[in-house]
Design an enzyme around this catalytic site. Structure first.
Site, PDB file in Angstrom:
ATOM      1  CB  SER A  32     -12.545 -43.716  11.770  1.00 12.15           C
ATOM      2  OG  SER A  32     -13.646 -44.526  12.134  1.00 12.15           O
ATOM      3  CG  HIS A  51     -22.939 -50.289   0.388  1.00 10.59           C
ATOM      4  ND1 HIS A  51     -24.295 -50.118   0.262  1.00 10.59           N
ATOM      5  CD2 HIS A  51     -22.482 -49.171   1.008  1.00 10.59           C
ATOM      6  CE1 HIS A  51     -24.641 -48.957   0.776  1.00 10.59           C
ATOM      7  NE2 HIS A  51     -23.554 -48.364   1.242  1.00 10.59           N
ATOM      8  CG  ASP A  52     -20.361 -48.740   4.752  1.00 13.62           C
ATOM      9  OD1 ASP A  52     -21.387 -48.628   4.056  1.00 13.62           O
ATOM     10  OD2 ASP A  52     -19.725 -47.760   5.189  1.00 13.62           O
TER      11      ASP A  52
END
Length: 481
Positions: free
Chosen positions: A15, A234-235
């Site tokens: 998501s 980058h998460d």
């Protein structure tokens, strides 16, 4: 005086969301503006990301956020995947999903031809079949028409601003960035025969990429002077930046979502033969830090199981799973058979039987198997990170969506024999907006970012209970199975 408003575009593997935050002295208020599913699409046997749908949702979220007066926006996403552009900047097809089978056998071939030592000494990366470097080798002749490669957050930033580049924390996951110099490795590109023209100039978190193109600003109702700011794109890098650690605290981290990324934060990479053999990765973090970690399959196992069951009520299922005998059903979460989408419960049951454990027959038993196995994987990975790096830890910070799973948090604390501090859930979005806030002079450094998170965001502490010996015995049983 109104505190400035920042927006985080945070794209996960299942998501995406657009969050806004007002940040002032001692205040940090995060609001969800728009959440949307991230649904891959299989076309002619290839699994793709629906990047245009994601971009449309990003613009919808930013349109809503802009009504309250935005100062800046930053974009983060999962790692390794990319879009290819032609010389006019047009996208050459939807990006391929890292779970697609096109890289089957490629990593093994490259490792045999190039050698593990060179690959690891340059990139410091864990050997994973979907690393960008292996995707590019798999693409082969498909690269001939491409003029530029942009990782997913950089691609969206390019569409917003017209400015191309590669943010370093995400570039560090490609396998083509030299972990010691922070620059693209011309040596590795030459050895692999990959065209250097594909790789754009690098940029660091905290710089302004640009402002919206005039057509984008008009279509999405965005202010023309909105700063599109480079964050730790980058998460996981953004999530680790928002770990609510106190000054001097010796912590390990688990960024727990679709993947569990467990490890420690270091000042320099660990490139020893032992580290390579243990398959640990050295990825870039904010302010030149190194996220020394190993990827664990994570909540993907549970997500795919729930999907196969038609999305039953998770809280009820977790309550049932808690009553299942502990550590009876165990798997190795990182077995490659769990990587692709499909009938996860059937694969889990077959794996248990193959390894000599009882077969989980109910949904609750499958869930308990997943959570016990993840807790053991968290334990093994953090202990190995400590041993290989020499960085001792006294507490484990678990951030991300998995930190809402109380049973997993308790099991991880018991398995590790260390307190687990769970939260914040939206650590990635928090790290994203706080790097923007630092670029705009509202916080000074990484320590202040973490201090503000600790002071303003709810967390929950889980202390270990009971005897750790049953976990040690379970780890030994799994290792010998």
């Amino acid at each position: 005086m109104t505190t400035p408003l920042f927006a985080a575009v945070d794209l996960g593997a299942s998501s995406g969301r657009v969050m806004t935050a007002r940040i002032g002295e001692g205040t940090l208020d995060l609001t969800e503006v728009h959440r949307f599913p991230n649904r891959p699409v299989r076309v002619n046997g290839t699994l793709h990301w629906d990047i245009l749908d994601l971009y449309r949702n990003v613009l919808d979220g930013l349109r809503d956020a802009a009504r309250d007066g935005l100062v800046s926006v930053g974009i983060d996403s999962w790692a390794v995947d990319y879009g290819l552009l032609d010389e006019d900047g047009a996208l050459l097809g939807n990006p391929v999903h890292y779970r697609d089978s096109r890289t089957a056998g490629v990593m093994e071939r490259v490792r045999a031809e190039v050698g593990d030592e060179l690959l690891y000494q340059v990139s410091g990366l864990q050997f994973l079949p979907f690393n960008t470097v292996f995707q590019l080798v798999a693409a082969g002749a498909g690269l001939e028409r491409a003029s530029r490669l942009l990782l997913i957050p950089d691609l969206l930033a390019f569409w917003l601003t017209g400015e191309a580049g590669a943010e370093r924390t995400n570039a560090s996951t490609t396998g083509l960035l030299d972990v010691r110099t922070g620059e693209w490795s011309r040596t590795l590109l030459g050895t692999l025969g990959l065209p250097a023209r594909l790789l754009p100039d690098l940029r660091d978190p905290g710089g302004v990429i640009g402002t919206p193109r005039s057509d984008v600003a008009e279509d999405a109702g965005l202010p023309r002077d909105l700063a599109v700011t480079a964050v730790a794109s980058h998460d996981t890098a953004s999530a680790v930046a928002a770990v609510p650690a106190t000054a001097g605290e010796r912590f390990g981290f688990i960024s727990c979502g679709t993947w569990s990324l467990a490890g420690v934060e270091l000042d320099a990479p660990v490139l020893t033969g032992e580290s390579r053999a243990a398959n640990f990765t050295n990825e870039g973090g904010v302010d030149g830090t190194i996220r020394y970690l190993r990827n664990i399959m994570g909540m993907w196992l549970l997500q795919e199981s729930l999907r196969a069951w038609g999305s039953p009520d998770l809280p009820a299922l977790l309550a049932e799973a808690e009553r299942v005998p502990a550590r009876r059903f165990l798997i190795d979460p990182d077995d490659p058979e769990f990587l692709p989408p499909g009938d996860m419960p059937a694969r889990i049951a077959a794996h248990c039987v193959r390894r000599g454990f009882p077969e989980p027959r109910t949904r609750a038993e499958i869930v308990r198997c997943v959570l016990d196995s993840l807790a053991l994987a968290h334990r093994a990975t953090l202990r190995e990170a400590v041993r290989l790096s020499g960085r001792e830890i006294d507490v484990v910070h678990m951030v991300g969506g998995g930190s809402r799973n109380e049973l997993l948090c308790r099991l991880t604390a018991d398995a590790c024999g260390l307190p687990v501090v769970a939260g914040p859930v939206e650590a990635t979005a928090l790290g994203n907006v706080l790097v923007q806030a630092r670029a705009h002079g509202l916080v000074s450094d990484l320590a202040e970012i973490r201090s503000l998170v600790a002071a303003t965001q709810p967390v929950r502490r889980y202390d270990p209970t009971g005897d750790i010996r049953p976990w040690e015995e379970a780890a030994a049983r799994l290792a010998s199975a």
